[in-house]
Design a protein around this motif. Sequence first.
Motif, PDB file in Angstrom:
ATOM      1  N   THR A   1      -7.462  -4.993   3.065  1.00  0.00           N
ATOM      2  CA  THR A   1      -8.160  -3.858   3.223  1.00  0.00           C
ATOM      3  C   THR A   1      -7.468  -2.890   4.227  1.00  0.00           C
ATOM      4  N   LEU A   2      -7.399  -1.645   3.734  1.00  0.00           N
ATOM      5  CA  LEU A   2      -6.581  -0.518   4.366  1.00  0.00           C
ATOM      6  C   LEU A   2      -7.989   0.266   5.275  1.00  0.00           C
ATOM      7  N   THR A   3      -7.793   0.643   6.356  1.00  0.00           N
ATOM      8  CA  THR A   3      -8.830   1.069   7.245  1.00  0.00           C
ATOM      9  C   THR A   3      -8.036   2.385   7.963  1.00  0.00           C
TER      10      THR A   3
ATOM     11  N   GLY B   1       5.137  12.468  -4.556  1.00  0.00           N
ATOM     12  CA  GLY B   1       5.504  11.200  -4.901  1.00  0.00           C
ATOM     13  C   GLY B   1       5.063  10.150  -4.222  1.00  0.00           C
ATOM     14  N   LEU B   2       5.073   8.932  -4.275  1.00  0.00           N
ATOM     15  CA  LEU B   2       4.499   7.836  -3.439  1.00  0.00           C
ATOM     16  C   LEU B   2       5.196   7.512  -2.040  1.00  0.00           C
ATOM     17  N   GLU B   3       4.192   7.580  -1.158  1.00  0.00           N
ATOM     18  CA  GLU B   3       4.870   7.080   0.039  1.00  0.00           C
ATOM     19  C   GLU B   3       4.395   5.690   0.653  1.00  0.00           C
ATOM     20  N   PHE B   4       5.328   4.892   1.186  1.00  0.00           N
ATOM     21  CA  PHE B   4       5.131   3.619   1.282  1.00  0.00           C
ATOM     22  C   PHE B   4       4.427   3.631   2.775  1.00  0.00           C
TER      23      PHE B   4
ATOM     24  N   TRP C   1       0.795  -1.143   0.111  1.00  0.00           N
ATOM     25  CA  TRP C   1       0.147  -0.217   0.095  1.00  0.00           C
ATOM     26  C   TRP C   1       0.945   1.231  -0.044  1.00  0.00           C
ATOM     27  N   TYR C   2       0.711   2.165  -0.769  1.00  0.00           N
ATOM     28  CA  TYR C   2       1.127   3.541  -0.979  1.00  0.00           C
ATOM     29  C   TYR C   2       0.197   4.751  -0.915  1.00  0.00           C
TER      30      TYR C   2
END
Lengths: 114, 115
Positions: free
Chosen positions: B76-78, B42-45, B34-35
């Motif tokens: 699932t990211l909550t 940019g993309l954050e991990f 997930w980023y």
Amino acid sequence: AQTVTQSQPEMSVQEAETVTLSCTYDTSESDYYLFWYKQPPSRQMILVIRQEAYKQQNATENRFSVNFQKAAKSFSLKISDSQLGDAAMYFCAYSPPPGYALNFGKGTSLLVTP
Amino acid sequence: GAGVSQSPSNKVTEKGKDVELRCDPISGHTALYWYRQRLGQGLEFLIYFQGNSAPDKSGLPSDRFSAERTGESVSTLTIQRTQQEDSAVYLCASSPLTGTGHNVIFGQGTRLTVV
């Protein structure tokens, strides 16, 4: 910690011309992967090209090629015969061997003019 | 499936509400990432799964963020008690951990707007 630097926030190229996007990275690892991703306005991250550090031969995918300089920790992307559809954000990314997260640069916005 | 699928595509929520973002990785991909991508950034991990376990949660910005993965498939990211600073595109990616490939394939992301 590994860091990825893209020093060109924006680049412009005319259709059919060639453009090179720069990327440098910092790592103490000897085995790793490097990637270039394209992100058009649709926000989908599209894998453009991948390089494995232990391979000395530069990766090539059609009009896209890289110049991988391991000692200099440099990984530039060359786009030949640029097309209008190449306009997008381009992100350089570094990863240790599979099983770790990718570290991304801040991106380069590429504009292609007719 | 043929690609990484994320749902919903867009989500608008009120500050303080909880949200769940879903990711369906490519079948057979053991690794899932997930980023977060804030506007113009940019993309954050955020977090990485190997199978159903998360060996690296170092990017989760606060305890309001959590993620799980079941069946070595769906994740699932909550985000609890959402804040305006949580507004961003949340990108999921997957990759195989075996074979010669290390192709990290991304979904189209969920654009979260907290109002």
